[in-house]
Scaffold this motif. Structure first.
Motif, mmCIF file in Angstrom:
data_model
loop_
_atom_site.group_PDB
_atom_site.id
_atom_site.type_symbol
_atom_site.label_atom_id
_atom_site.label_comp_id
_atom_site.label_asym_id
_atom_site.label_seq_id
_atom_site.Cartn_x
_atom_site.Cartn_y
_atom_site.Cartn_z
ATOM 1 N N ILE A 55 46.490 -11.752 57.642
ATOM 2 C CA ILE A 55 47.380 -10.657 57.238
ATOM 3 C C ILE A 55 47.049 -9.391 58.019
ATOM 4 N N LYS A 56 45.740 -9.145 58.217
ATOM 5 C CA LYS A 56 45.352 -7.928 58.935
ATOM 6 C C LYS A 56 45.785 -7.998 60.395
ATOM 7 N N ILE A 57 45.697 -9.173 61.014
ATOM 8 C CA ILE A 57 46.209 -9.342 62.376
ATOM 9 C C ILE A 57 47.713 -9.082 62.387
ATOM 10 N N PHE A 58 48.403 -9.575 61.379
ATOM 11 C CA PHE A 58 49.838 -9.379 61.229
ATOM 12 C C PHE A 58 50.161 -7.885 61.151
ATOM 13 N N ASP A 59 49.463 -7.173 60.254
ATOM 14 C CA ASP A 59 49.692 -5.729 60.070
ATOM 15 C C ASP A 59 49.368 -4.938 61.338
ATOM 16 N N THR A 60 48.289 -5.320 62.008
ATOM 17 C CA THR A 60 47.891 -4.614 63.232
ATOM 18 C C THR A 60 48.938 -4.810 64.332
ATOM 19 N N THR A 61 49.485 -6.022 64.426
ATOM 20 C CA THR A 61 50.534 -6.301 65.416
ATOM 21 C C THR A 61 51.769 -5.452 65.152
ATOM 22 N N VAL A 62 52.168 -5.354 63.882
ATOM 23 C CA VAL A 62 53.317 -4.517 63.511
ATOM 24 C C VAL A 62 53.036 -3.056 63.855
ATOM 25 N N GLY A 63 51.804 -2.617 63.601
ATOM 26 C CA GLY A 63 51.430 -1.240 63.905
ATOM 27 C C GLY A 63 51.548 -0.910 65.381
ATOM 28 N N TYR A 64 51.102 -1.825 66.233
ATOM 29 C CA TYR A 64 51.208 -1.607 67.678
ATOM 30 C C TYR A 64 52.664 -1.668 68.134
ATOM 31 N N ALA A 65 53.464 -2.534 67.531
ATOM 32 C CA ALA A 65 54.890 -2.621 67.884
ATOM 33 C C ALA A 65 55.601 -1.308 67.571
ATOM 34 N N ASN A 66 55.167 -0.631 66.516
ATOM 35 C CA ASN A 66 55.782 0.652 66.139
ATOM 36 C C ASN A 66 55.501 1.760 67.149
ATOM 37 N N TYR B 264 40.902 -1.514 67.402
ATOM 38 C CA TYR B 264 40.535 -2.331 68.551
ATOM 39 C C TYR B 264 39.586 -3.458 68.159
ATOM 40 N N GLU B 265 38.704 -3.194 67.183
ATOM 41 C CA GLU B 265 37.761 -4.235 66.777
ATOM 42 C C GLU B 265 38.464 -5.370 66.034
ATOM 43 N N ILE B 266 39.600 -5.049 65.374
ATOM 44 C CA ILE B 266 40.361 -6.096 64.687
ATOM 45 C C ILE B 266 40.902 -7.106 65.696
ATOM 46 N N LEU B 267 41.258 -6.620 66.882
ATOM 47 C CA LEU B 267 41.798 -7.489 67.921
ATOM 48 C C LEU B 267 40.711 -8.290 68.630
ATOM 49 N N LEU B 268 39.481 -7.787 68.614
ATOM 50 C CA LEU B 268 38.388 -8.461 69.321
ATOM 51 C C LEU B 268 37.554 -9.376 68.417
ATOM 52 N N SER C 290 35.567 -15.717 62.058
ATOM 53 C CA SER C 290 36.804 -16.322 61.589
ATOM 54 C C SER C 290 37.854 -15.263 61.270
ATOM 55 N N LEU C 291 39.121 -15.685 61.247
ATOM 56 C CA LEU C 291 40.205 -14.770 60.918
ATOM 57 C C LEU C 291 40.073 -14.252 59.487
ATOM 58 N N GLU C 292 39.564 -15.096 58.594
ATOM 59 C CA GLU C 292 39.381 -14.679 57.199
ATOM 60 C C GLU C 292 38.378 -13.531 57.110
ATOM 61 N N SER C 293 37.255 -13.654 57.821
ATOM 62 C CA SER C 293 36.236 -12.597 57.819
ATOM 63 C C SER C 293 36.783 -11.328 58.476
ATOM 64 N N THR C 294 37.580 -11.504 59.539
ATOM 65 C CA THR C 294 38.202 -10.352 60.197
ATOM 66 C C THR C 294 39.118 -9.618 59.234
ATOM 67 N N GLY C 295 39.881 -10.375 58.449
ATOM 68 C CA GLY C 295 40.788 -9.765 57.473
ATOM 69 C C GLY C 295 40.048 -8.962 56.425
ATOM 70 N N ILE C 296 38.931 -9.503 55.928
ATOM 71 C CA ILE C 296 38.129 -8.791 54.925
ATOM 72 C C ILE C 296 37.589 -7.492 55.512
ATOM 73 N N TYR C 297 37.098 -7.570 56.735
ATOM 74 C CA TYR C 297 36.592 -6.370 57.413
ATOM 75 C C TYR C 297 37.702 -5.332 57.582
ATOM 76 N N GLY C 298 38.874 -5.812 57.994
ATOM 77 C CA GLY C 298 40.001 -4.907 58.225
ATOM 78 C C GLY C 298 40.416 -4.158 56.976
ATOM 79 N N TYR C 299 40.457 -4.850 55.842
ATOM 80 C CA TYR C 299 40.860 -4.189 54.601
ATOM 81 C C TYR C 299 39.774 -3.252 54.082
ATOM 82 N N ALA C 300 38.515 -3.543 54.411
ATOM 83 C CA ALA C 300 37.437 -2.614 54.052
ATOM 84 C C ALA C 300 37.608 -1.294 54.799
#
Length: 270
Positions: A1-12, A190-194, A200-210
């Motif tokens: 979900i966080k990758i999804f949100d970040t992609t939308v943010g960059y598209a904006n 930038y760290e969300i993308l790297l 894992s994507l799950e751990s990335t999502g948890i970090y992103g929401y934190a």
């Protein structure tokens, strides 16, 4: 979900600050004095901002087709929802910038407050039936509700109008705001993308929401800025000059509070 949100943010960001320039241009153009120019600016901003989203969608689809690592776990359903969200977000941002630029802060606030009550209810129902897909659908539905209510009450009926000369002028105004926006976006994402390269994507999502929980305080100065800049534009239109000291004092005050709250947020998080 966080990758999804970040992609939308960059598209904006692909409008290069066009809608931010629109928000600051509207107070300088009166409905009564030059209604044709007023409507033209709105139509041109709508047209080119929508085209910028189409361009962003083409890039995203290309990356998905060629198996870019961020979209490996995305399926066709999520990609379709991603495209829908980018378009709904683009129209929602356009309407939000238009009504706040026109001084209709109360309407914008009331709609957001109502959505604040509706969103959790819709979210619970959709997540219960569709799980993580329901979360994405909920955001799109809320965007559509916002678009419908704003267009109904604010009587905004944008049309397609191609005029590169005027669009270029608006983009030139908004490019500095775009630079600030994209710098801020890169700083916080930038760290969300790297990270998916290493965890894992799950751990990335948890970090992103934190991180998101910490930076929510940005909404406070952003809301103040929308009000202050409109009044600065109106003052400039009437008086042709503005006391620079007042602007400096305001800027110093807001930045101090911004850093103060951020610092406390980090201390609280750690």
């Amino acid at each position: 979900i966080k990758i999804f949100d970040t992609t939308v943010g960059y598209a904006n960001l692909f409008d290069f600050g066009l809608l931010k320039a629109l928000q600051r241009e509207i107070p300088l153009v009166s409905h009564d004095d030059d209604e044709r120019n007023f409507n033209s600016i709105i139509n041109i901003s709508f047209t080119y901002s929508l085209l910028s989203s189409v361009f962003a969608i083409i890039i995203i689809l290309s990356l998905y087709i060629f198996g870019y690592y961020l979209f490996i776990d995305f399926n066709t359903t999520i990609i379709v929802l991603l495209i829908s969200t980018i378009l709904s977000q683009r129209i929602m941002i356009f309407l939000g910038k238009t009504i706040t630029g026109d001084g209709q802060f109360q309407l914008n606030s009331k709609v957001n407050i109502v959505l604040g009550f509706i969103r959790p209810l819709v979210l619970i129902i959709l997540v219960n039936y569709f799980e993580i897909i329901g979360l994405i659908i909920c955001n799109t539905i809320c965007d559509i509700i916002y678009i419908y209510v704003i267009t109904m009450y604010a009587k905004i009926e944008p049309r397609f109008e191609l005029n590169w000369a005027k669009a270029k002028k608006l983009i030139k105004t908004g490019i500095s705001l775009f630079t600030i926006g994209i710098s801020n976006k890169i700083l916080w994402t930038y760290e969300i993308l790297l990270l998916p390269l290493y965890i894992s994507l799950e751990s990335t999502g948890i970090y992103g929401y934190a991180i998101s929980a910490i930076i929510l305080i940005r909404r406070v100065p952003n809301s103040i800025n929308n009000y202050i800049f409109r009044n600065l534009a109106l003052s400039l239109k009437k008086e042709k000059s503005i006391d620079q000291n007042k602007i400096k004092k305001y800027n110093i005050m807001v930045q101090f509070l911004y850093v103060l709250f951020y610092g406390n947020g980090y201390l609280f998080y750690f």
